[in-house]
Design an enzyme around this catalytic site. Sequence first.
Site, mmCIF file in Angstrom:
data_model
loop_
_atom_site.group_PDB
_atom_site.id
_atom_site.type_symbol
_atom_site.label_atom_id
_atom_site.label_comp_id
_atom_site.label_asym_id
_atom_site.label_seq_id
_atom_site.Cartn_x
_atom_site.Cartn_y
_atom_site.Cartn_z
ATOM 1 N N CYS A 59 0.830 -1.209 0.000
ATOM 2 C CA CYS A 59 0.000 0.000 0.000
ATOM 3 C C CYS A 59 0.866 1.261 0.000
ATOM 4 C CB CYS A 59 -0.887 0.035 1.241
ATOM 5 S SG CYS A 59 -2.144 -1.249 1.281
ATOM 6 N N GLU A 61 0.721 3.860 1.908
ATOM 7 C CA GLU A 61 1.139 4.300 3.248
ATOM 8 C C GLU A 61 2.417 3.602 3.681
ATOM 9 O OE1 GLU A 61 -1.793 3.225 2.201
ATOM 10 O OE2 GLU A 61 -3.434 3.802 3.519
HETATM 11 N N1 THU Z 1 -4.389 0.416 -1.031
HETATM 12 C C1 THU Z 1 -3.510 1.315 -0.510
HETATM 13 O O1 THU Z 1 -2.544 1.716 -1.167
HETATM 14 N N2 THU Z 1 -3.728 1.765 0.741
HETATM 15 C C2 THU Z 1 -4.775 1.363 1.533
HETATM 16 O O2 THU Z 1 -4.813 1.722 2.710
HETATM 17 C C3 THU Z 1 -5.834 0.540 0.969
HETATM 18 C C4 THU Z 1 -5.525 -0.128 -0.317
HETATM 19 C C5 THU Z 1 -4.165 -0.108 -2.390
HETATM 20 C C6 THU Z 1 -3.714 -1.536 -2.432
HETATM 21 C C7 THU Z 1 -4.162 -1.959 -3.812
HETATM 22 O O3 THU Z 1 -3.151 -1.617 -4.737
HETATM 23 C C8 THU Z 1 -5.382 -1.090 -4.110
HETATM 24 O O4 THU Z 1 -5.343 -0.039 -3.148
HETATM 25 C C9 THU Z 1 -6.703 -1.819 -4.005
HETATM 26 O O5 THU Z 1 -6.803 -2.490 -2.811
#
Ligand code: THU
Length: 134
Positions: A59, A61
């Site tokens: 993710c 973050e």
């Molecule tokens: N995702 C994030 O980057 N941060 C989050 O807190 C939630 C989900 C991304 C992971 C994945 O690439 C996409 O969002 C869909 O889940």
Amino acid sequence: MDYTYEELIEKAYKASEFAYSPYSKFNVGAAVAVSDFAGEVKMFTGCNVENSSYGGTICAERTAMCKAVSEGYSKLMAIAVVSSEGSYTYPCGICRQFLSEFSDKETVVILHDKDKNNVKKMLLCELIPEAFTL
Ligand code: THU
């Protein structure tokens, strides 16, 4: 302050442009305000980086926080999280736990609703009360 919440939001949107999200097409950006052992404040950014194994996806973050920690900036003061979708994008459960490792009771989470141009300010400890610790 050495940074503003507006600045963090802007940097998070810039980072979201680099999102590697061919599977979900959901672009996320994050920007952290962090300090090192001497109290020097810096900002780092990150985007989501997906993988064909799905489970290997990182993710936005965690990308941003890993960039900071790996350069010696491990005290998290604030993080902005944005996405290509309207409405607020809340950090997932894994990211809440991961970020709590580097946080204190005052660590701020800034969210932006692109459609309504609204900003929401929360505390990380509100998003993950009773985080796991060793
Ligand atoms: N995702 C994030 O980057 N941060 C989050 O807190 C939630 C989900 C991304 C992971 C994945 O690439 C996409 O969002 C869909 O889940």
